[in-house]
Design a protein around this motif. Sequence first.
Motif, PDB file in Angstrom:
ATOM      1  N   ALA A 187      -0.409  14.965  -3.694  1.00 36.49           N
ATOM      2  CA  ALA A 187      -0.214  15.552  -2.357  1.00 36.49           C
ATOM      3  C   ALA A 187      -0.625  17.027  -2.348  1.00 36.49           C
ATOM      4  CB  ALA A 187       1.239  15.406  -1.931  1.00 36.49           C
ATOM      5  N   GLU A 188      -0.237  17.762  -3.373  1.00 41.38           N
ATOM      6  CA  GLU A 188      -0.606  19.183  -3.451  1.00 41.38           C
ATOM      7  C   GLU A 188      -2.117  19.339  -3.535  1.00 41.38           C
ATOM      8  OE1 GLU A 188       3.426  20.617  -5.842  1.00 41.38           O
ATOM      9  OE2 GLU A 188       1.598  20.211  -6.973  1.00 41.38           O
ATOM     10  N   ARG A 189      -2.729  18.482  -4.309  1.00 38.31           N
ATOM     11  CA  ARG A 189      -4.189  18.562  -4.469  1.00 38.31           C
ATOM     12  C   ARG A 189      -4.901  18.159  -3.177  1.00 38.31           C
ATOM     13  NH1 ARG A 189      -5.291  15.351  -9.910  1.00 38.31           N
ATOM     14  NH2 ARG A 189      -7.443  15.771  -9.292  1.00 38.31           N
ATOM     15  N   ALA A 190      -4.375  17.123  -2.504  1.00 40.76           N
ATOM     16  CA  ALA A 190      -4.977  16.684  -1.234  1.00 40.76           C
ATOM     17  C   ALA A 190      -4.947  17.818  -0.213  1.00 40.76           C
ATOM     18  CB  ALA A 190      -4.228  15.468  -0.699  1.00 40.76           C
ATOM     19  N   ALA A 191      -3.836  18.522  -0.161  1.00 37.16           N
ATOM     20  CA  ALA A 191      -3.655  19.568   0.860  1.00 37.16           C
ATOM     21  C   ALA A 191      -4.721  20.657   0.740  1.00 37.16           C
ATOM     22  CB  ALA A 191      -2.266  20.171   0.731  1.00 37.16           C
ATOM     23  N   LYS A 192      -5.232  20.889  -0.465  1.00 39.78           N
ATOM     24  CA  LYS A 192      -6.188  21.982  -0.667  1.00 39.78           C
ATOM     25  C   LYS A 192      -7.606  21.515  -0.929  1.00 39.78           C
ATOM     26  CE  LYS A 192      -3.056  25.479  -2.409  1.00 39.78           C
ATOM     27  NZ  LYS A 192      -2.503  26.072  -3.620  1.00 39.78           N
ATOM     28  N   HIS A 193      -7.828  20.187  -0.929  1.00 40.32           N
ATOM     29  CA  HIS A 193      -9.146  19.749  -1.390  1.00 40.32           C
ATOM     30  C   HIS A 193     -10.248  20.012  -0.367  1.00 40.32           C
ATOM     31  CE1 HIS A 193     -12.124  17.871  -3.801  1.00 40.32           C
ATOM     32  NE2 HIS A 193     -11.237  17.697  -4.744  1.00 40.32           N
ATOM     33  N   PRO A 194     -11.365  20.628  -0.784  1.00 36.83           N
ATOM     34  CA  PRO A 194     -12.430  20.971   0.158  1.00 36.83           C
ATOM     35  C   PRO A 194     -13.310  19.783   0.580  1.00 36.83           C
ATOM     36  CG  PRO A 194     -13.041  21.673  -2.053  1.00 36.83           C
ATOM     37  CD  PRO A 194     -11.650  21.109  -2.147  1.00 36.83           C
TER      38      PRO A 194
ATOM     39  N   GLY B 110     -13.367  30.031 -16.845  1.00 34.37           N
ATOM     40  CA  GLY B 110     -14.696  30.082 -16.218  1.00 34.37           C
ATOM     41  C   GLY B 110     -14.646  29.963 -14.713  1.00 34.37           C
ATOM     42  N   VAL B 111     -13.813  29.067 -14.223  1.00 38.39           N
ATOM     43  CA  VAL B 111     -13.747  28.821 -12.783  1.00 38.39           C
ATOM     44  C   VAL B 111     -12.285  28.796 -12.371  1.00 38.39           C
ATOM     45  CG1 VAL B 111     -14.253  27.141 -10.967  1.00 38.39           C
ATOM     46  CG2 VAL B 111     -15.848  27.446 -12.858  1.00 38.39           C
ATOM     47  N   ALA B 112     -11.973  29.449 -11.278  1.00 35.31           N
ATOM     48  CA  ALA B 112     -10.588  29.480 -10.829  1.00 35.31           C
ATOM     49  C   ALA B 112     -10.171  28.098 -10.340  1.00 35.31           C
ATOM     50  CB  ALA B 112     -10.425  30.486  -9.700  1.00 35.31           C
ATOM     51  N   PRO B 113      -9.079  27.550 -10.875  1.00 32.96           N
ATOM     52  CA  PRO B 113      -8.624  26.248 -10.410  1.00 32.96           C
ATOM     53  C   PRO B 113      -8.284  26.304  -8.922  1.00 32.96           C
ATOM     54  CG  PRO B 113      -7.416  26.934 -12.365  1.00 32.96           C
ATOM     55  CD  PRO B 113      -8.215  28.107 -11.900  1.00 32.96           C
ATOM     56  N   GLY B 114      -8.522  25.198  -8.236  1.00 34.40           N
ATOM     57  CA  GLY B 114      -8.157  25.141  -6.832  1.00 34.40           C
ATOM     58  C   GLY B 114      -9.239  25.644  -5.902  1.00 34.40           C
ATOM     59  N   GLU B 115     -10.272  26.259  -6.460  1.00 33.58           N
ATOM     60  CA  GLU B 115     -11.344  26.754  -5.591  1.00 33.58           C
ATOM     61  C   GLU B 115     -12.579  25.863  -5.717  1.00 33.58           C
ATOM     62  OE1 GLU B 115      -9.868  31.354  -5.626  1.00 33.58           O
ATOM     63  OE2 GLU B 115     -11.865  30.881  -6.347  1.00 33.58           O
ATOM     64  N   GLY B 116     -12.430  24.638  -5.252  1.00 33.26           N
ATOM     65  CA  GLY B 116     -13.528  23.684  -5.343  1.00 33.26           C
ATOM     66  C   GLY B 116     -13.648  23.084  -6.716  1.00 33.26           C
TER      67      GLY B 116
ATOM     68  N   LYS C 119      -9.957  14.366  -0.456  1.00 35.83           N
ATOM     69  CA  LYS C 119      -8.655  14.629   0.169  1.00 35.83           C
ATOM     70  C   LYS C 119      -8.027  13.311   0.645  1.00 35.83           C
ATOM     71  CE  LYS C 119      -7.047  17.379   4.136  1.00 35.83           C
ATOM     72  NZ  LYS C 119      -6.242  18.341   3.385  1.00 35.83           N
ATOM     73  N   GLN C 120      -8.867  12.493   1.282  1.00 37.93           N
ATOM     74  CA  GLN C 120      -8.409  11.194   1.789  1.00 37.93           C
ATOM     75  C   GLN C 120      -7.903  10.306   0.640  1.00 37.93           C
ATOM     76  OE1 GLN C 120     -11.666   9.472   4.025  1.00 37.93           O
ATOM     77  NE2 GLN C 120     -10.375   7.803   4.783  1.00 37.93           N
ATOM     78  N   LEU C 121      -8.653  10.281  -0.462  1.00 39.37           N
ATOM     79  CA  LEU C 121      -8.260   9.448  -1.605  1.00 39.37           C
ATOM     80  C   LEU C 121      -6.931   9.927  -2.191  1.00 39.37           C
ATOM     81  CD1 LEU C 121      -9.031   7.153  -3.592  1.00 39.37           C
ATOM     82  CD2 LEU C 121     -10.157   8.876  -4.992  1.00 39.37           C
TER      83      LEU C 121
ATOM     84  N   GLU D  33     -19.976  20.501  -2.279  1.00 36.66           N
ATOM     85  CA  GLU D  33     -19.632  19.811  -1.019  1.00 36.66           C
ATOM     86  C   GLU D  33     -19.742  18.299  -1.161  1.00 36.66           C
ATOM     87  OE1 GLU D  33     -22.103  22.249  -0.807  1.00 36.66           O
ATOM     88  OE2 GLU D  33     -20.676  23.820  -0.246  1.00 36.66           O
ATOM     89  N   PHE D  34     -20.407  17.818  -2.211  1.00 36.45           N
ATOM     90  CA  PHE D  34     -20.691  16.389  -2.285  1.00 36.45           C
ATOM     91  C   PHE D  34     -20.108  15.720  -3.536  1.00 36.45           C
ATOM     92  CE2 PHE D  34     -24.022  12.898  -2.769  1.00 36.45           C
ATOM     93  CZ  PHE D  34     -23.449  12.086  -1.805  1.00 36.45           C
ATOM     94  N   VAL D  35     -20.135  16.414  -4.666  1.00 36.65           N
ATOM     95  CA  VAL D  35     -19.618  15.797  -5.898  1.00 36.65           C
ATOM     96  C   VAL D  35     -18.100  15.990  -5.949  1.00 36.65           C
ATOM     97  CG1 VAL D  35     -19.724  15.693  -8.406  1.00 36.65           C
ATOM     98  CG2 VAL D  35     -21.801  16.206  -7.099  1.00 36.65           C
ATOM     99  N   MET D  36     -17.396  14.883  -5.770  1.00 37.68           N
ATOM    100  CA  MET D  36     -15.924  14.935  -5.681  1.00 37.68           C
ATOM    101  C   MET D  36     -15.253  14.707  -7.027  1.00 37.68           C
ATOM    102  SD  MET D  36     -15.223  11.192  -3.956  1.00 37.68           S
ATOM    103  CE  MET D  36     -13.541  10.989  -4.523  1.00 37.68           C
TER     104      MET D  36
END
Length: 279
Positions: free
Chosen positions: A10-17, A196-202, A22-24, A176-179
């Motif tokens: 649920a937390e991940r869905a709420a922020k997923h770009p 390397g990459v901030a979690p939660g930002e895509g 998000k639907q899954l 935008e396409f690779v989920m």
Amino acid sequence: MPSITTRTYAERAAKHPIPVAKQLLDICDRKKTNLCVSVDVTSKAGLLRIAEAAGPYCCCIKTHIDIVEDFDQDLVQQLQALADKHDFLIWEDRKFADIGNTVRLQYSSGIYKIASWAHITNAHLVPGEGILTGLASVGQPLGRGLLLLAEMSAKGNLATGEYTTKNVEAARRHPEFVMGFVAMRRVDEREETAGGVAPGEGADYVIMTPGVGLDSKGDGMGQQYRTPDEVIRGSGCDVIIVGRGIYGGGDGNPNEEIVKQCKRYQEAGWKAYEDRLRQ
Ligand code: 5BU
């Protein structure tokens, strides 16, 4: 920052770009299931019967549409109606593997017109990143999502090491396409924890994992099975993919057996997820 594996669906869905990711994740949370049922049967009636029986217990139905002998557009219309009725997504396990221009046509056209009905499909990175540009040109405007085959389940497969890393790097260039990935473990995590990459930002990828079975370790044709607990809690993957463990091979188990096995795998997958959150 906590690792992805400590966050709820649920937390991940709420922020997923990516809307389809998000639907899954929302479906997983709503139905309390991380089970994807792989329906590898060769008749339209069999595929629809199993999808109807398994639908209430899964977040996703995975197809190999090119093995269905009596395929027609009515099959995908009926499958879409079942997806709406039971609240699951449809993943066509097409494993695209050609140059951008060819996969663009294979995804949109021909008999199957995969992009018109499959929420999710997947691709190999073997031809290079043009495959992502080609598939995205069709799928992205339709709100579809792509999984890259970063790893595979079969014995001796070649999707390992640097090839796996290249898949993760390519995914980051197509946010935008690779989920997510088909993978056997949290292939994206090493980079994340390295800062390397901030979690939660895509950077939240859905890891969907085949080679799951509670009663068998292999099939004599290279497949290797692990348990839901090994996959979800032990390896940090997000969705278990179960085929023959549920439908039983051939034309498929009777409905009562399919329902029984779905409940068994749903329960095992969900327990492993709850145990992982508590770790
Ligand atoms: P099984 O009956 O649970 O072994 O079916 C597994 C399904 O997942 C089947 O449709 C395969 O094509 C698919 N699969 C896989 O087994 N391993 C992989 O690495 C990938 C897909 Br990618």
